[in-house]
Design an enzyme around this catalytic site. Structure first.
Site, short mmCIF file in Angstrom:
data_model
loop_
_atom_site.label_atom_id
_atom_site.label_comp_id
_atom_site.label_asym_id
_atom_site.label_seq_id
_atom_site.Cartn_x
_atom_site.Cartn_y
_atom_site.Cartn_z
N HIS A 575 -6.87 10.78 -3.09
CA HIS A 575 -6.47 10.15 -4.36
C HIS A 575 -5.46 9.03 -4.11
CE1 HIS A 575 -5.44 10.40 -8.79
NE2 HIS A 575 -4.38 9.76 -8.31
N GLU A 576 -4.38 9.36 -3.41
CA GLU A 576 -3.35 8.36 -3.19
C GLU A 576 -3.85 7.21 -2.32
OE1 GLU A 576 -0.96 8.46 -5.10
OE2 GLU A 576 -1.20 10.53 -5.72
N HIS A 579 -5.42 4.54 -4.45
CA HIS A 579 -4.45 3.59 -4.98
C HIS A 579 -4.07 2.56 -3.93
CE1 HIS A 579 -3.70 5.31 -8.86
NE2 HIS A 579 -3.29 6.46 -8.40
N GLU A 605 -5.93 4.08 -12.47
CA GLU A 605 -6.30 5.32 -11.76
C GLU A 605 -7.76 5.34 -11.32
OE1 GLU A 605 -4.34 7.77 -10.82
OE2 GLU A 605 -2.53 7.05 -11.82
N HIS A 707 6.52 12.28 -16.06
CA HIS A 707 5.59 11.17 -16.29
C HIS A 707 6.00 10.33 -17.49
CE1 HIS A 707 2.89 13.19 -13.54
NE2 HIS A 707 2.06 12.17 -13.62
N ILE A 708 6.31 10.97 -18.59
CA ILE A 708 6.54 10.20 -19.82
C ILE A 708 8.02 9.97 -20.11
CG2 ILE A 708 4.36 11.02 -20.78
CD1 ILE A 708 5.96 12.76 -22.73
N PHE A 709 8.91 10.69 -19.44
CA PHE A 709 10.33 10.49 -19.70
C PHE A 709 11.09 9.88 -18.53
CE2 PHE A 709 9.30 14.13 -22.59
CZ PHE A 709 9.38 13.39 -23.77
N GLY A 711 8.94 8.25 -15.85
CA GLY A 711 7.95 7.45 -15.14
C GLY A 711 7.46 6.35 -16.05
N GLY A 712 6.26 5.90 -15.85
CA GLY A 712 5.74 4.81 -16.67
C GLY A 712 4.67 5.23 -17.65
#
Length: 793
Positions: A575-576, A579, A605, A707-709, A711-712
């Site tokens: 996966h990584e 990217h 993604e 993720h949401i608090f 990250g982006g």
């Protein structure tokens, strides 16, 4: 994905005939010593520059969430094209005699990860901001609506900050310390101020608008049009149109949000590290496999229990992913599973590390920011730079939820029946800390697959060999070790060169594979170090080559054994690497839209999830699945059972991601801060629609939802499902061409490289997908791959 934009440096890419020999990708082998005569000229230049950074004399100073879809990826921190005047006091403090030797201020060819210390951060960043502020003043003075007088100098400013701040932020993620935190906290307000100053530059905004409205607009390339449009959008989102008190308020909000996100992330890391369960009675950990016992003993040794052994303990269980998942999957001790599960879902929700008030304040400030910008809610702000709209994102989530619900109900019934037949006392009251354990037993029984017994077939060196061979077949690239060429932050970190078919270098990347709970944050991610750029080329080279880093948190080697991976860890690496490929294989020379830059968040993604599909491709899997001791391949019948198990509990796992995505959108569209509902009330309400077993009343998962608090992914977590549709449909092109045909795979891989991987943010992702697939994306391949749609006869 978090947001990278990073930068700086270039190499001479002249070759001499002798190339570096391929080295074994084995952690246990010593790094090969390189003689100058054996290294191509461009690499000697790199090595010399890196070495001079490492040995430069310096003065001494006082000084995911685990998810089945591996969603802790791509650490995108904020796509900053926003930078600020630094206070006179800070600027004076930065003019310290240490600046001459500060590694952050050197014109490095490769980041000096091994020499940057917390003491360098404050003077280095403040001096950098002083220099960039002067560059910005000069740009505003001479700016013209032309590429050389606007975009090129702007890219240099943005990129330099991205690179240097990227080094500091990366070290905080992989080598955290109180001193580094303190240094970052001190300079962060000045860095945000500068970002805001740049993002709100009226002179730059007006110049971009002039280009957009000029008679030459139609002659610009797609990439340049995307840059102009994107810069204008971002300037508006950065508050360029706000005046006086409104702009002041906006800037205060941005500063506070940055500080709150940083604190949120630190609390999660500290809460994760804080939990330690010392076990001395082996009966309490019955069922844990040898790898888990080895890790628990290794942790105990690191905590002062010098005589700890895997066989006799003592053992320490932590909330780090390898330890946590082993307990949830294999521990027969139900009370231990409950204790660890409750600790995990209540991280950062009490005491000094409580993130609840931080979340409330973040949501309140995001809503206030959205209204200042003229939007109804923060989700609308988020969607401005994405493919989807709020309505389309919700529509997709509901379609997937409907398709997943009945299969998830059946998943639960199957587990209950199996647990009952096994005589489990808890079979009539299965709850959260039972599901993973009993589903693993059911999977073992149904498919005769024991994930722990598969580990010996997935050693890290062999997995990387197979991954690189796949990259060669699909994209005609050669990847070779280049250890010793670049400074690294830990001795486990590897450095690789990516070469084209003629063995000319086109990119490089770092790989940091192992868990280090005491200093490294959880999850897995890829980020930029340098982006490909024509403007930032040096030494006569035509372009600066891209460099990435990949970070994972898999089980480290133990004793004489290499890192033996679970199949999930194998998928994570693939996966990584997906990217990283999009960053490294870009052919886009416009630095502001090269690689992953400028790609709409909900499309980014695609390559990563696409690469996961190859873990189930027979030839690929069999090439990596070799027993680390005997070299024997994975038995054919085991491969077939692994393939059959691919869709095991697909409905349940899909619903898990839909819960997170739906909760994210709900909090950023309808939630009223300080209203009648708490954030946990919202989670409970969303959970009733997306979870077969209701969320625990005391569940505080939101307090670690980085993720949401932090990250982006704010109002963007749906991106995982959105991009999953794209990636599944992209892989179906290979299925249509024929997965048994090397020629078909190579031809389709070439097309994938020349579109999805090559075009970067220089073309809209929908058009890029159409260029590759010949049509718009369809969700049917995803449902089919997950077993949620019948396969056509």
């Amino acid at each position: 994905m978090p947001r990278p934009l990073r930068n700086a440096t270039l190499f001479r890419f002249l070759f001499i005939s002798t190339m570096m020999l391929l080295a074994s990708i084995t952690r246990s082998l010593p790094l090969r010593r390189l003689s100058a005569s054996s290294i191509p000229y461009h690499r000697r230049c790199l090595l010399s520059a890196a070495s001079s950074q490492r040995h430069r004399p310096s003065k001494s100073f006082p000084c995911p969430l685990w998810s089945a879809s591996f969603s802790f990826c791509l650490d995108r921190r904020g796509k900053s094209t926003i930078p600020v005047h630094c206070s006179a006091a800070h600027m004076a403090a930065a003019s310290d005699e240490s600046l001459d030797s500060n590694p952050l201020l050197q014109d490095f060819s490769l980041p000096p990860f091994d020499t940057v210390e917390p003491k360098h951060v404050r003077p280095g960043i403040l001096e950098l901001l002083k220099k960039l502020d002067a560059d910005l003043v000069e740009l505003e003075r001479i700016v013209e609506p032309t590429w050389p007088k606007l975009v090129e100098p702007l890219e240099k400013i943005v990129d330099r900050l991205q690179v240097v701040w990227g080094v500091v932020n990366h070290l905080k993620s992989v080598k955290d310390s109180p001193e580094l935190r303190s240094a970052i906290e001190e300079v962060q307000p000045e860095k945000v101020k500068f970002q805001l100053r740049l993002g709100q530059s009226k002179a730059i905004y007006d110049a971009f608008k002039a280009i957009q409205n000029s008679s030459s607009w139609a002659t610009l390339s797609d990439a340049r049009k995307r840059i102009v449009d994107g810069q204008i959008k971002e300037a508006v989102l950065n508050g360029v149109a706000l005046e006086d008190e409104l702009k002041k308020k906006f800037n205060e909000i941005e500063q506070e949000l940055e500080k709150l996100s940083q604190k949120f992330s630190e609390n999660v890391l500290d809460a994760t590290k804080k939990f330690e369960k010392l076990i001395t009675d082996k009966k309490e950990i019955e069922g844990l496999p040898a790898t888990a016992l080895g890790l628990a003993a290794q942790t105990a040794v690191s905590k002062g229990h010098e005589n700890a052994t895997p066989e006799n303990g003592p053992w320490i269980i932590t909330l780090d992913a390898p330890s946590y998942m082993s307990v949830m999957q294999h521990a027969k001790n139900r009370s231990l599973r409950e204790e660890v599960y409750r600790a995990y879902v209540t991280r950062s929700s009490s005491g000094d590390l409580d993130n609840t008030p931080i979340i409330n304040q973040i949501l309140k400030l995001r809503l206030e920011k959205a209204k200042l910008l003229g939007y109804k809610n923060y989700a609308e702000v988020s969607m401005t730079m994405k493919m989807a709209t709020v309505e389309r994102a919700n529509e997709l989530l509901e379609k997937l939820r409907t398709a997943s619900w009945d299969p998830a109900i059946q998943d639960m019934e199957d587990i209950k029946t199996f647990a009952s037949n096994a005589g489990a006392a808890e079979s009539n009251e299965l709850t959260h800390w039972d599901i993973t354990f009993w589903s693993e037993r059911l999977r073992e029984s149904k498919y005769d697959i024991n994930e722990e017994e598969l580990r010996p077939y997935f050693s890290l060196p062999k997995v990387m060999d197979g991954l690189f061979a796949l990259a060669k077949k699909l994209f005609d690239i050669n990847i070779e070790p280049a250890d010793g060429l670049a400074p690294v932050w830990n001795s486990d970190v590897r450095f690789y060169a990516v070469n084209d078919s003629l063995n000319n270098p086109i990119a490089y990347f770092y790989f940091d594979p192992y868990s280090r709970p005491s200093e490294k944050r959880d999850g897995a991610w890829m980020d930029e170090v340098f982006a490909r750029s024509c403007v930032l080329a040096r030494d006569g080279a035509p372009v600066r080559l891209p460099i990435a880093h990949m970070v994972c948190n898999q089980t480290p080697p133990f004793g004489n054994k290499p890192s033996l991976m679970t199949f999930r860890e194998v998928e994570t690496v693939f996966h990584e690497f997906g990217h990283a490929l999009q960053h490294m294989l870009t052919r886009q020379d416009e630095g502001l839209v090269s690689g992953i830059r400028g790609i709409e968040w909900d499309a980014v993604e695609l390559p990563s999830q696409f690469m996961e599909n190859w873990c189930y491709h027979r030839n690929t899997l069999m090439s990596i699945a070799k027993h680390y001791e005997t070299g024997e391949p994975l038995p054919e019948d085991v491969y077939l059972r692994l393939l059959a198990a691919k869709t095991f509990r697909a409905g349940s796992l899909s619903l898990r991601q839909i819960r997170f995505a739906s909760l994210d959108l709900e909090l950023h569209t309808k939630y009223v801060p300080d209203g009648p509902e708490s954030i946990f009330d919202v989670d409970q309400r969303v959970g009733r629609r997306t979870q077969v077993i209701p969320v625990l009343p005391e569940d505080r998962f939101l307090c670690s939802f980085s993720h949401i608090f932090a990250g982006g992914y704010a109002a963007g977590y749906y991106s995982y499902k959105w991009a999953e549709v794209l990636s599944a449909d992209a892989f179906s092109a290979f299925e249509d061409a024929g997965l048994d045909s090397d020629k078909a795979i190579e031809e389709t891989g070439h097309r994938f490289r020349e579109t999805i991987l090559a075009l970067g943010g220089g073309r809209s992702p929908l058009q890029v997908f159409i260029d590759f697939r010949g049509r718009e994306p369809s969700p049917e391949p995803l449902l089919r791959h997950n077993g949620l749609l019948p396969v056509a006869a």
